[in-house]
Design an enzyme around this catalytic site. Structure first.
Site, PDB file in Angstrom:
ATOM      1  CB  SER A 240      15.220  35.244  56.360  1.00  0.00           C
ATOM      2  OG  SER A 240      15.493  36.513  56.032  1.00  0.00           O
ATOM      3  CE  LYS A 241      11.419  32.325  55.095  1.00  0.00           C
ATOM      4  NZ  LYS A 241      11.617  32.893  56.703  1.00  0.00           N
ATOM      5  NE  ARG A 242      15.347  40.144  56.806  1.00  0.00           N
ATOM      6  CZ  ARG A 242      16.624  40.145  56.779  1.00  0.00           C
ATOM      7  NH1 ARG A 242      17.104  40.972  56.157  1.00  0.00           N
ATOM      8  NH2 ARG A 242      17.252  39.582  57.977  1.00  0.00           N
ATOM      9  CG  HIS A 243      19.444  37.109  53.419  1.00  0.00           C
ATOM     10  ND1 HIS A 243      18.984  36.656  54.478  1.00  0.00           N
ATOM     11  CD2 HIS A 243      20.131  38.179  53.483  1.00  0.00           C
ATOM     12  CE1 HIS A 243      19.563  37.242  55.555  1.00  0.00           C
ATOM     13  NE2 HIS A 243      20.009  38.396  54.799  1.00  0.00           N
TER      14      HIS A 243
END
Length: 478
Positions: A240-243
């Site tokens: 996801s974006k947090r990665h």
RNA sequence: GUCCCCAUCGUCUAGCCAGGUCCAGGACACCGGCCUUUCACGCCGGCAACACCGGUUCAAAUCCGGUUGGGGACGCCA
């Protein structure tokens, strides 16, 4: 089925950029299709008006083009194909395979709630299934799923799969606003486009029986399925974006080449013995769904970096020079001097892991002004080397030919005469000429700069050292 | 919660289907060393895994069962 007739598709939904997971799905479809001489279709699944955007569509297309994953048809936009879906829904209704349902979203939520409380799978209870209701404001259309029996298929990656129909419920195929839902649109499109192989992410395995049941209700031939394992973040959770930087375009902007990215993606989930590096032709030739693993994997950014460095080393100077241009521009180093850029590329490519690094490395010969790194300045630009540098400069001005061969000869004589090691001179000189303690070989650096700049920079370094000493008297040597 | 799936070095993986040749091979990362004008490249060496427990078998990383861990699905999202 003749392999020539193979048709595959990549159907991203334009709700964001193309990330590496999507890129890998596209790649596997593409490799499979190119190997078989089939047709690869790009289809944009933009039926969710709220979440879809033109920018995202643009980013996906740019990504595909940059990667070189060419498509033979499309892009099709689902938002412009509602007539196809409506026809299919009507066929289902007419055939008695689908029905109007008047249950409200609140009713459904209650049903799900109850099912959960009783420890069951939350599903629609079939209230309207046999009521013979007609359309009404706020009503939806549902598919009649067989109450018993099994639905199975042979997954080309995971092997035979079987599902109990009792686990499924009557899925909605037309929303109350009249639009088709995902499952219906996918199947209707895949039928319409004569898709033969559906290669997609693992997360769709559980969707497959529902979709197969739509084909069956329509009495249409069912495509073959291949489900690829998921790509996980470093924390082993779903990507996801947090990665962080997972968008294809972000890799492009960080100075990665498309080929190593594709190579790295191919090896995430697929393997060919111990081989790590593949040309695109080899990838097409050797790819096989049989050799795709079943377990989810973590994207290894270090490995990509290493691959990128390797491909940069192996690429022709001319190609790299061309690729480097936009990166020079963003660093304000654009130069009309093609020959110098190309020369810089040839000596920089062995020590550049990305094009960004390469552009940075080219700074010393493309920028008029150089700045000394604090560390190099302190350590090497000291009064002890002033005489050496001045002496050297006199000789550099005097030699007839200013090229690597002549310079090496000059240095050999000079060092012998002064009875010093090359390193003693090379490091201060390197800082004087490039501002850094690390650079290409010192003779290469001088050669690419040319006599005029070399002499000038040495002169400036000497002045710099003198000023430094004057301003702040040298402390006793450590 | 219910259903489905997966499980080899830190990471990507080979080997597993057709059990012995595997005290498990390669790659990246990491750590040494060599080369050396710096940084790299290159070369040499090292560290490091069959999740666990049972079963089958003369023999199991490989076959079977369970446990644990992880993932996915269960939307009028895709």
């Amino acid at each position: 089925m003749s392999e020539k007739n193979i048709v595959t598709r990549f159907p991203p939904s334009p709700t964001g950029y193309l990330h590496i997971g999507g890129a890998r799905t596209a790649l596997f479809n593409w490799l499979f299709t190119r190997q078989k001489g089939g047709k690869f279709i790009l289809r944009i699944e933009d039926t969710d008006e709220n979440r879809s955007s033109d920018e995202a569509t643009r980013a996906i297309i740019d990504s595909m083009e940059w990667l070189g994953l060419t498509w033979d048809e499309g892009p099709y936009f689902q938002s412009r194909r509602y007539h196809i879906y409506n026809k299919v829904i009507d066929r289902l209704l007419t055939a008695g395979e689908a029905y109007h349902c008047h249950c409200s979203p609140e009713d459904l939520e209650k049903q799900r709630q109850r099912a959960r409380e009783r420890g069951l799978k939350p599903k629609y209870d079939g209230t309207c299934r046999d009521l013979g209701l007609g359309p009404a404001p706020g009503s939806v259309v549902r598919l009649k799923i067989p109450l018993t029996g099994i639905t199975s298929f042979n997954d080309l990656v995971k092997g035979p799969r079987t599902f109990n129909n009792e686990e499924l419920d009557d899925l909605i195929i037309r929303r109350s606003n009249g639009s088709p839902t995902y499952h219906l649109a996918v199947v209707a499109d895949d039928i319409n486009l004569r898709i033969t192989h559906v290669i997609r992410g693992d997360d769709h395995v559980n969707n497959t029986p529902r979709q197969i049941l739509i084909y069956k209700a329509l009495r249409e031939p069912i495509p073959k399925y291949a489900h690829l394992p998921m790509i996980l973040g470093p924390d082993k959770t779903r990507l996801s974006k947090r990665h962080g930087a997972m968008s294809v375009l972000a890799y492009r902007d960080m100075g990665y080449l498309p080929h190593p990215l594709l190579n790295a993606l191919a090896r995430l989930g697929w393997s060919y013995g111990d081989q790590e590096k593949f040309s695109m032709a080899e990838l097409i030739e050797k790819f096989s769904l049989n050799n795709v693993g079943k377990a989810a994997g973590v994207f290894n950014a270090d490995k990509l970096l290493d691959l990128n460095a390797w491909y940069i080393r192996e690429s022709p100077d001319e190609f790299l020079t061309e690729q480097l241009t936009p990166f020079l521009e963003t660093q304000g180093l654009s130069s009309p001097d093609h020959k110098t850029v190309r020369k810089a590329v040839s000596i920089l490519k062995v020590r550049s892991k990305t094009l960004v690094e390469m552009a940075e490395g080219a700074r010393f010969c493309l920028s008029q002004e150089i700045r000394y790194d604090k560390k190099g300045d302190d350590k090497f630009l000291k009064s002890g080397v002033v005489d050496l540098l001045e002496d050297l400069n006199r000789r550099l001005k005097a030699i007839p030919e200013f090229n690597q061969e002549a310079l090496e000869k000059l240095f050999m004589d000079f060092l012998e005469e002064k009875e010093i090691k090359l390193r003693k001179l090379a490091q201060p000189l390197r800082v004087a000429l490039t501002g850094k303690t690390a650079s290409p070989g010192i003779f290469e650096v001088m050669d690419i700069l040319g006599r005029e700049k070399v002499v000038e920079r040495i002169r400036k370094a000497v002045i710099h050292i003198r000023n430094k000493e004057k301003g702040a008297p040298e402390r006793s040597e450590a």
